[in-house]
Design a protein around this motif. Structure first.
Motif, PDB file in Angstrom:
ATOM      1  N   CYS A  36       2.985   0.182  -9.692  1.00 37.28           N
ATOM      2  CA  CYS A  36       3.198   1.239 -10.677  1.00 37.28           C
ATOM      3  C   CYS A  36       4.689   1.448 -10.966  1.00 37.28           C
ATOM      4  N   ILE A  45      -1.929   2.583  -1.494  1.00 38.91           N
ATOM      5  CA  ILE A  45      -0.594   3.061  -1.867  1.00 38.91           C
ATOM      6  C   ILE A  45       0.444   1.952  -1.693  1.00 38.91           C
ATOM      7  N   GLY A  67       1.717   1.466  -5.277  1.00 41.58           N
ATOM      8  CA  GLY A  67       3.023   2.115  -5.423  1.00 41.58           C
ATOM      9  C   GLY A  67       4.060   1.201  -6.054  1.00 41.58           C
TER      10      GLY A  67
END
Length: 66
Positions: free
Chosen positions: A36, A29, A33
Protein backbone atom coordinates in the motif's frame (compact mmCIF):
# COMPACT_ATOMS: atom_id res chain seq x y z
CA UNK A 1 -0.01 -23.89 -15.78
CA UNK A 2 -3.08 -22.15 -14.36
CA UNK A 3 -4.16 -25.35 -12.61
CA UNK A 4 -0.80 -25.49 -10.81
CA UNK A 5 -1.10 -21.83 -9.82
CA UNK A 6 -4.66 -22.37 -8.62
CA UNK A 7 -3.59 -25.39 -6.56
CA UNK A 8 -0.71 -23.44 -5.02
CA UNK A 9 -3.03 -20.54 -4.18
CA UNK A 10 -5.58 -22.91 -2.61
CA UNK A 11 -2.86 -24.44 -0.42
CA UNK A 12 -1.52 -21.02 0.61
CA UNK A 13 -5.01 -19.76 1.37
CA UNK A 14 -5.84 -22.87 3.42
CA UNK A 15 -2.58 -22.49 5.35
CA UNK A 16 -3.29 -18.83 6.09
CA UNK A 17 -6.89 -19.41 7.18
CA UNK A 18 -5.81 -22.10 9.63
CA UNK A 19 -3.33 -19.84 11.41
CA UNK A 20 -4.02 -18.15 14.74
CA UNK A 21 -5.75 -14.79 14.07
CA UNK A 22 -3.03 -12.49 15.50
CA UNK A 23 -0.49 -14.25 13.29
CA UNK A 24 -2.78 -13.82 10.28
CA UNK A 25 -3.04 -10.12 11.07
CA UNK A 26 0.74 -9.70 11.32
CA UNK A 27 1.31 -11.52 8.02
CA UNK A 28 -1.32 -9.51 6.19
CA UNK A 29 0.07 -6.21 7.53
CA UNK A 30 3.62 -7.28 6.67
CA UNK A 31 2.55 -7.86 3.06
CA UNK A 32 -0.10 -5.19 2.55
CA UNK A 33 1.68 -2.40 4.45
CA UNK A 34 4.65 -2.07 2.08
CA UNK A 35 2.42 -2.79 -0.93
CA UNK A 36 0.00 0.00 0.00
CA UNK A 37 2.86 2.41 0.73
CA UNK A 38 4.37 1.66 -2.68
CA UNK A 39 1.06 2.20 -4.47
CA UNK A 40 0.46 5.45 -2.55
CA UNK A 41 3.95 6.68 -3.49
CA UNK A 42 3.33 5.80 -7.14
CA UNK A 43 -0.02 7.61 -7.18
CA UNK A 44 1.61 10.66 -5.56
CA UNK A 45 4.33 10.74 -8.24
CA UNK A 46 1.78 10.41 -11.05
CA UNK A 47 -0.42 13.19 -9.62
CA UNK A 48 2.61 15.46 -9.19
CA UNK A 49 3.69 14.94 -12.80
CA UNK A 50 0.20 15.46 -14.20
CA UNK A 51 -0.27 18.60 -12.08
CA UNK A 52 3.09 19.96 -13.24
CA UNK A 53 2.14 19.22 -16.83
CA UNK A 54 -1.23 20.99 -16.52
CA UNK A 55 0.04 23.95 -14.48
CA UNK A 56 1.02 27.06 -16.45
CA UNK A 57 4.71 27.74 -16.61
CA UNK A 58 6.26 30.40 -14.37
CA UNK A 59 6.60 32.77 -17.33
CA UNK A 60 2.84 32.71 -17.87
CA UNK A 61 2.13 33.40 -14.17
CA UNK A 62 3.83 36.80 -14.07
CA UNK A 63 2.53 39.69 -16.14
CA UNK A 64 5.14 41.41 -18.30
CA UNK A 65 6.90 44.36 -16.68
CA UNK A 66 6.78 47.71 -18.49
Amino acid sequence: MFAGLANWWDKAELWLTQLWFPLQFVLVIAVLGPLCLGVAWLIDRIVDRVAAWLRPSRDEDCPPRP
